[in-house]
Design an enzyme around this catalytic site. Sequence first.
Site, mmCIF file in Angstrom:
data_model
loop_
_atom_site.group_PDB
_atom_site.id
_atom_site.type_symbol
_atom_site.label_atom_id
_atom_site.label_comp_id
_atom_site.label_asym_id
_atom_site.label_seq_id
_atom_site.Cartn_x
_atom_site.Cartn_y
_atom_site.Cartn_z
ATOM 1 N N ARG A 133 4.801 4.854 6.244
ATOM 2 C CA ARG A 133 3.606 4.627 6.504
ATOM 3 C C ARG A 133 2.691 5.514 7.466
ATOM 4 O O ARG A 133 3.513 5.813 8.658
ATOM 5 C CB ARG A 133 3.502 2.807 7.043
ATOM 6 C CG ARG A 133 2.174 2.447 7.346
ATOM 7 C CD ARG A 133 2.271 1.123 7.912
ATOM 8 N NE ARG A 133 2.568 0.275 7.113
ATOM 9 C CZ ARG A 133 3.319 -0.925 7.408
ATOM 10 N NH1 ARG A 133 3.684 -1.083 8.484
ATOM 11 N NH2 ARG A 133 3.906 -1.733 6.290
ATOM 12 N N ARG A 247 5.420 -8.387 19.157
ATOM 13 C CA ARG A 247 5.314 -8.602 17.523
ATOM 14 C C ARG A 247 4.203 -7.284 17.489
ATOM 15 O O ARG A 247 3.545 -6.797 18.082
ATOM 16 C CB ARG A 247 4.718 -9.722 17.392
ATOM 17 C CG ARG A 247 5.094 -10.431 15.944
ATOM 18 C CD ARG A 247 6.616 -10.407 15.406
ATOM 19 N NE ARG A 247 6.635 -11.030 14.182
ATOM 20 C CZ ARG A 247 6.414 -10.651 12.990
ATOM 21 N NH1 ARG A 247 5.886 -9.443 12.914
ATOM 22 N NH2 ARG A 247 6.453 -11.494 11.909
ATOM 23 N N LYS A 248 3.629 -7.403 15.900
ATOM 24 C CA LYS A 248 2.785 -6.295 15.485
ATOM 25 C C LYS A 248 1.439 -6.855 16.206
ATOM 26 O O LYS A 248 1.138 -7.902 16.469
ATOM 27 C CB LYS A 248 2.764 -6.145 14.078
ATOM 28 C CG LYS A 248 2.084 -7.251 13.407
ATOM 29 C CD LYS A 248 2.080 -6.776 11.792
ATOM 30 C CE LYS A 248 1.408 -8.010 10.980
ATOM 31 N NZ LYS A 248 1.308 -7.639 9.695
ATOM 32 N N GLY A 504 2.955 -11.082 -2.473
ATOM 33 C CA GLY A 504 4.186 -11.161 -3.120
ATOM 34 C C GLY A 504 4.988 -12.255 -2.431
ATOM 35 O O GLY A 504 5.868 -12.915 -2.432
ATOM 36 N N CYS A 509 0.702 -9.740 3.147
ATOM 37 C CA CYS A 509 0.034 -8.293 3.489
ATOM 38 C C CYS A 509 -1.152 -8.271 2.566
ATOM 39 O O CYS A 509 -1.951 -7.465 2.928
ATOM 40 C CB CYS A 509 0.987 -7.407 3.071
ATOM 41 S SG CYS A 509 2.614 -7.291 4.232
ATOM 42 N N GLY A 510 -1.050 -9.101 1.439
ATOM 43 C CA GLY A 510 -2.248 -8.886 0.637
ATOM 44 C C GLY A 510 -3.510 -9.721 0.924
ATOM 45 O O GLY A 510 -4.660 -9.669 0.237
#
Length: 585
Positions: A133, A247-248, A504, A509-510
């Site tokens: 990424r 965390r992110k 998914g 993430c979508g």
Amino acid sequence: MSSLSLKFLAPSMPNSNRFRPPRLQATPPQTVVPPATGAVGIDVERLEPRVEEKEGYFVLKEKFRQGINPPEKVKIEKEPMKLFMENGIEELSKMSLEEIEKSKLSKDDIDVRLKWLGLFHRRKHHYGRFMMRLKLPNGVTTSAQTRYLASVIKKYGKDGCADVTTRQNWQIRGVVLPDVPEILKGLEEVGLTSLQSGMDNVRNPVGNPIAGIDPDEIVDTRPYTNLLSQYITANSRGNPAFTNLPRKWNVCVIGSHDLYEHPHINDLAYMPATKNGRFGFNLLVGGFFSPKRCAEAIPLDAWVPGDDILPVCKAILEAFRDLGTRGNRQKCRMMWLIDELGIEGFRAEVVKRMPQQHLERESSEDLVQKQWERRDYLGVHPQKQVGYSFVGIHVPVGRVQADEMDELARLADEYGSGELRLTVEQNIIIPNIENAKIEALLKEPLLERFSPEPPLLMKGLVACTGNQFCGQAIIETKARALKVTEDVNRQVSVPRPVRMHWTGCPNTCGQVQVADIGFMGCMTRKDGKVVEGADVFLGGKIGSDSHLGDIYKKGVPCDDLVPLVVDLLINRFGAVRRETEEAED
């Protein structure tokens, strides 16, 4: 006191200086956190920082190591950034996979710590292969960078491809460990980095995809997103101050009334506003998605001047780093800390970490128009530069092959200024095209696949990686999203675009919660058998009336989605069946 030493640097971009923004460089001062005084209702001991600096890295204090989650233990066992900053990747890349598997430490290196370098081992479905990424602030990239990425994935044959992500970014696939040191050097040569793009780090800063060329923009976001990225990664050298977050953490800078940047789902969103004649930003904080909870960003009741955006970013990150919990991973995002301290308590912790322990209150002079119809960037649109246009092209579910990347680079050079823009909807914009060249560009063969005018149902189609490559995905998404949309499109005609997002797994993430119709992968039952399915979401909104959608129906078998979507489009979105439409004609 300003924390920025501003320098306006002319970037080395062929044939494009007139389109490029000034570039900012920053050297924020160190701040000392004063003794904890305690927010209302919060024990003073709770406000003790949980990390301390040792040998240049921030580590979790011994007293706070009870009940921590597995990734925190991995970070304690070995500092992930040493793989980059102390060149540990060189030694690791020379080890065979068999040798790596013999040691928990090296196994954790490839499965966890390499994510700090932007490398994700695809252990479950593509053992020994990695997704890489990038960091691409504002989604802006060059033809040279695009060609280099194409050259990397080309050598991996059918295992190599690239995806445009929902954070205006590239992900490339098929990478093998022995190639990583050379790839990292190649990235540096073309002005790219993959550093700090995964796990508990600050993700790619998002901005207006038509920044600097938008006739209606409020502010050009490129200098700000570049500045944030430079600071957070220490100009791609690595910045350990922000690599051990709980965390992110996501950040965006808003530059248009369209809110292309989706501020409500970011941990920090800079919202343009003036105050006493000065330009600056109001701040939203805490937006996030997770399997257990999704939350929209809320006002911090704070405003910062436009030429001094870093100190507050630094202070917010330090408050999160110092005080965020590190137990249940589902409760480690920044909003959980905000909930615990209360917004004023959290704000007080941010103020403590500001250079002068001062943060202005929010401005009432918001520059974003509330009643604004979101513009479509696909197709041909005039730029603010007279005689030039940009062309937005649709990339089906964001998937791009090496030869297509080479072609995109050629089109950017031949028709534009050697630049491409990536969008959060997984599409691409070619800017800075002389109007006289538009007709020829539209006849290019690549634009038959990457169309400027896709069908209405395809325009807003987004899909995560799915289980083709991702080990966490429960179902296949990209091919299925295209197939379901094509089947639905054959049955009904819609009067306007309908945004459909696929993810998914519950990590979303979508971003299914921002879609008109969202599909989250799950396993369900049909005729007594376990089959792939989806939880269906409905009602997400973006733009000035943004809010998250809700679950509409759980556990729908994937084979039954087409009739369900057809009914939703007819009953909720004004679609008509094509046979009815044809009969009326």
